[in-house]
Design a protein around this motif. Sequence first.
Motif, PDB file in Angstrom:
ATOM      1  N   HIS A 149      33.549 101.931   1.619  1.00  9.65           N
ATOM      2  CA  HIS A 149      34.427 102.876   0.919  1.00  9.65           C
ATOM      3  C   HIS A 149      34.963 103.919   1.890  1.00  9.65           C
ATOM      4  O   HIS A 149      35.703 104.804   1.500  1.00  9.65           O
ATOM      5  CB  HIS A 149      33.662 103.587  -0.196  1.00  9.65           C
ATOM      6  CG  HIS A 149      33.207 102.666  -1.271  1.00  9.65           C
ATOM      7  ND1 HIS A 149      33.889 102.502  -2.453  1.00  9.65           N
ATOM      8  CD2 HIS A 149      32.155 101.816  -1.336  1.00  9.65           C
ATOM      9  CE1 HIS A 149      33.264 101.609  -3.204  1.00  9.65           C
ATOM     10  NE2 HIS A 149      32.205 101.181  -2.550  1.00  9.65           N
ATOM     11  N   THR A 182      38.354 104.327   6.468  1.00  9.02           N
ATOM     12  CA  THR A 182      39.439 105.085   7.119  1.00  9.02           C
ATOM     13  C   THR A 182      38.991 106.481   7.540  1.00  9.02           C
ATOM     14  O   THR A 182      39.806 107.364   7.741  1.00  9.02           O
ATOM     15  CB  THR A 182      40.641 105.224   6.168  1.00  9.02           C
ATOM     16  OG1 THR A 182      40.181 105.843   4.977  1.00  9.02           O
ATOM     17  CG2 THR A 182      41.262 103.885   5.844  1.00  9.02           C
ATOM     18  N   ASP A 234      42.036  96.889   4.716  1.00  8.91           N
ATOM     19  CA  ASP A 234      41.635  98.087   3.964  1.00  8.91           C
ATOM     20  C   ASP A 234      42.436  99.306   4.418  1.00  8.91           C
ATOM     21  O   ASP A 234      42.784 100.165   3.611  1.00  8.91           O
ATOM     22  CB  ASP A 234      40.140  98.336   4.142  1.00  8.91           C
ATOM     23  CG  ASP A 234      39.671  99.524   3.329  1.00  8.91           C
ATOM     24  OD1 ASP A 234      39.521  99.363   2.105  1.00  8.91           O
ATOM     25  OD2 ASP A 234      39.491 100.616   3.906  1.00  8.91           O
ATOM     26  N   HIS A 255      44.077 101.166   1.425  1.00  5.32           N
ATOM     27  CA  HIS A 255      43.260 102.325   1.039  1.00  5.32           C
ATOM     28  C   HIS A 255      44.069 103.352   0.243  1.00  5.32           C
ATOM     29  O   HIS A 255      45.183 103.687   0.615  1.00  5.32           O
ATOM     30  CB  HIS A 255      42.699 102.969   2.314  1.00  5.32           C
ATOM     31  CG  HIS A 255      41.739 104.088   2.035  1.00  5.32           C
ATOM     32  ND1 HIS A 255      40.444 103.854   1.640  1.00  5.32           N
ATOM     33  CD2 HIS A 255      41.896 105.419   2.065  1.00  5.32           C
ATOM     34  CE1 HIS A 255      39.847 105.020   1.457  1.00  5.32           C
ATOM     35  NE2 HIS A 255      40.703 105.986   1.705  1.00  5.32           N
ATOM     36  N   ASP A 256      43.442 103.830  -0.836  1.00  3.77           N
ATOM     37  CA  ASP A 256      44.057 104.878  -1.660  1.00  3.77           C
ATOM     38  C   ASP A 256      45.388 104.481  -2.288  1.00  3.77           C
ATOM     39  O   ASP A 256      46.206 105.346  -2.618  1.00  3.77           O
ATOM     40  CB  ASP A 256      44.229 106.183  -0.861  1.00  3.77           C
ATOM     41  CG  ASP A 256      43.040 107.112  -1.092  1.00  3.77           C
ATOM     42  OD1 ASP A 256      42.227 106.809  -1.984  1.00  3.77           O
ATOM     43  OD2 ASP A 256      42.918 108.118  -0.381  1.00  3.77           O
TER      44      ASP A 256
END
Lengths: 855, 118
Positions: free
Chosen positions: A327, A330, A402, A406-407
């Motif tokens: 998780h 980054t 990812d 991500h986000d």
Amino acid sequence: MTKAEALDSARPGNDGELPNPLPRPAEELERLEQAWRYPPGIRVLTEVNNNIIGVLYIGTAFLFFLLAGVLALLMRTQLAVPENHLLAPETYNQVFTMHGTVMMFLFAVPMVEAVGVLLLPNMLGARDLPFPRLSAYAYWAYAVGGLVFFGSLFWGVAPRGGWFMYPPLTSYEFSPGDNADFWLLGIGFIEISAIAGAIEIVVGVLRTRAPGMTLARMPIYAWSMLVVAGLIIFAFPAVILATLLLEVERSFQWPFFIAAKGGDPLLWQHLFWFFGHPEVYIIFLPAAGMVSMIIPAMTGRPLVGYRLVVLALVGTGFLSFGLWVHHMFTTGIPQLSVSFFSAASMAVAVPSGIQVFAWIATVAAARRMRPLKTPMLFVLGFFFIFVLGGLTGVMVAVVPFDWQAHDTYFIVAHLHYVLIGGMVFPLFAALYFWAPYVSRKPLSERIGKWAFWLMFIGVNLTFFPMHLTGLAGMPRRVYTYADHPGWGALNLLSTGGAYLIAAGVLLVVIDMALHFRISGRNAGNVWNAGTLEWLPNGNYASRSIPRVTGREPLWEQPGLPREVEQGRWYLPGAPTGRRETVVTSPIEAEPQYLLLMPGPGWSPLVSALGTAGFFLLLTVKMVLPALLFGVVAIVALLKWLWASDPEPDHPRVDIGGGVLLPVQMTGPSSHSWWAMVVLVIVSASIFGSMVFSYLFLWTVSPDVWPTSTAVLPGWVWPAISASLLLASAMLVRWCNRRLLRAESSTQRSLQAVLGAAVLLLFASVVVEVAGHLSTPVSPTQSAYGAAVYMVGALQAFFVAVVACMGLYTIARSACGMLSARRRQTFDNTRLFWYYAVAQGLAGLALVHGFPRLLA
Amino acid sequence: MHPSRFTHDILLLFAGPIVWGLHFLAIYGFTGVVCARALPDARWLGIGWSGWVVVAMGVLALAVLAGCLRVRPLSPAPDDRRFLRWTAVALAGLAALAIVWETLAVFLVPGCAPGVPG
């Protein structure tokens, strides 16, 4: 006849000879029913039996599912079109935070425990789980606290930092007011409730199985719940500590997460996701367990690859702890470290895949599956949605992908596919499958099928387009968006899908309103399933407890339902006149003793109200009333404990087949000792998370750690503190030896020595704190000071708990309720005492030894 | 059943995943500290010394796994013993796979370069 011979003779096939002959005495059933009868009127609230608590628990969790679903609809309505201003940004933030928080903490975790509370006893052949009052307490604390917590939305004080509450956004500087506190303290009772449930489940599954139900014959659902309880025991402590640290930072400005003072927001992410990733499996594994029960019943075939599925459950449970950094890909963590987590994320696909293939193989070998029934439809829907979510899971486990996703809404799509596919669909399958086990009538097949198709189409319509919006760059958690090409249409589709899901869920609610009725009788084994929960049952579970010879006893021992109902198996009545169940050995499941269980009482309810009130009032800074509620909780708890640990003066009880069982047991064989061991493991996990936090803060901010021993307390302080700890442990050991001598004259000296031991414990904390106060280091000055004082504060808390237990033990001794035979209270206190001493010594070694190694 | 027999069998059952957990903690903690402290990184065959330590930890973990499998269950019932033994071996196999998988990363990615998009 020896005990072993008696047990063997009771196995089916020996001329049909069963443990208890017919006819049974006329008053036997009446006595059993009397012991398990529900209290009348309003006093039904005092009932602790799993049949009532389990249904209430499930109903409340389902209510939170509906409430969080309404929040989801609000969000989707807001996002239906670009530049929408239906919800203000501030409101939207609260709505998405509460949607995630309520779904995870107030629906998913309580729901899996609730289903466990309802199903496990009957599935294992027990009359109830071993600590019914703990279940009741866990339920009421959750229900009352959860509803008030949800109410914070209506006053605009709901948390708004996302369900993961990342600091520094949620620290005092950027989140003044009570919103974040509602999250941090508001879910305190969920943490307590989850741990209580885990203790209940571990001890229940390992110690209250029907005779003959060895580990190799245990229903897969019980395996899944055992693994889940293990996950809760090791994962929840990390979030308990994290919430504690953030609340302390907010309240007292101890900088754990403030970079300027040597703290690090990443510490929160580590602790949160060390809990948060296993949390996904805490939710998924019970659902997988349910699927492994439903498929054999619907196909008429035993589960293919039972051992492989056990392997998959245990393997997934462990590997899920190696995923938390995925998780955080980054956040700038070294590439090699990130790769370990990427590899573990892919490794966990192996056991998950094993389970899916075992289910497919069982379906392929089906004997009776057509026409497809509603539970099976939901299971097939689960296959489709969960496998898609799993595939995107492998995609986001690939680090470079990812970084891109991500986000974005791609992640929203992935996590909803996994959670809805992995938990919600199996849960609806379970609802339709097990409803006849509780309700007088099964739910409607017709309405169920409509509900399934609406939900199935709705879920795919809602979340599949999110993969595309995510890949097109749409970020999550935004309250609105500009009209980029493609975003608007895809979002409108998603919103339409959300309303389809809502329509499906509404149909289920209508179905339940029309058909779900609890009236003491149930619809029976409508699916012709093979496990024990489908035996004829009443409030007391099954009339007698059978010896099982396989994994699907109802298929392999065809006469079982009738024999059980006639009372021909073990414990056909209530020989002590109280509620009771048989405690068996943890691996072979051979009967060991008769466990006397408590009946209805106000204490669990009052104690739960006190606990919920304590946390909620603390949130709004009403310290004095909060403390009053805390005292109420403790007094009610003590009242209920006082009645436990009775004198084991009851003669051995014949449960049939020549098996004579003692009533109650002390020491390592007793169920309460096992519960205490689990509590010690939970405590050690909390402390382990603290040690990790200390070392992590050192790795990121070595500059705030002392470079010379000059700022450390002298050696003499920790030396005295350690000596005091050891001395208190020695005194407790002395008391233990003294108690083994059965003379009543020993009690006075025992009380005095135990009192002295309590004082020594307190003194050890005072000396430790005094040592630190003698240095210029303060807890508000740097992350180092905060970490040092937090280790001390944690120890002080444990000492306070042990002191309460010590004083309680002294009180019992003074009242003549402690003896060589009646010693569960003392044994439990002793175990926790030794743990607190060990934790204190480890804390001293860390706080005083580690900086000296560096200096 | 005596609790010590239960403890023995349950530890045997979970030996594989427990060894995996300890190994994971060790390699993650070690790499974290080495990278945080930016220690000098002497290289051999293209891999830094810290990478070789990670490889050594992997080999050690596999050796411990192999050792655990020599232990026999104590449960008196043959059925239980077979079940415990089979599950322990299978879990150890899964743990070994995860350990090998994680160790392979050493040969594929640079050690302490920050893992963020460039």
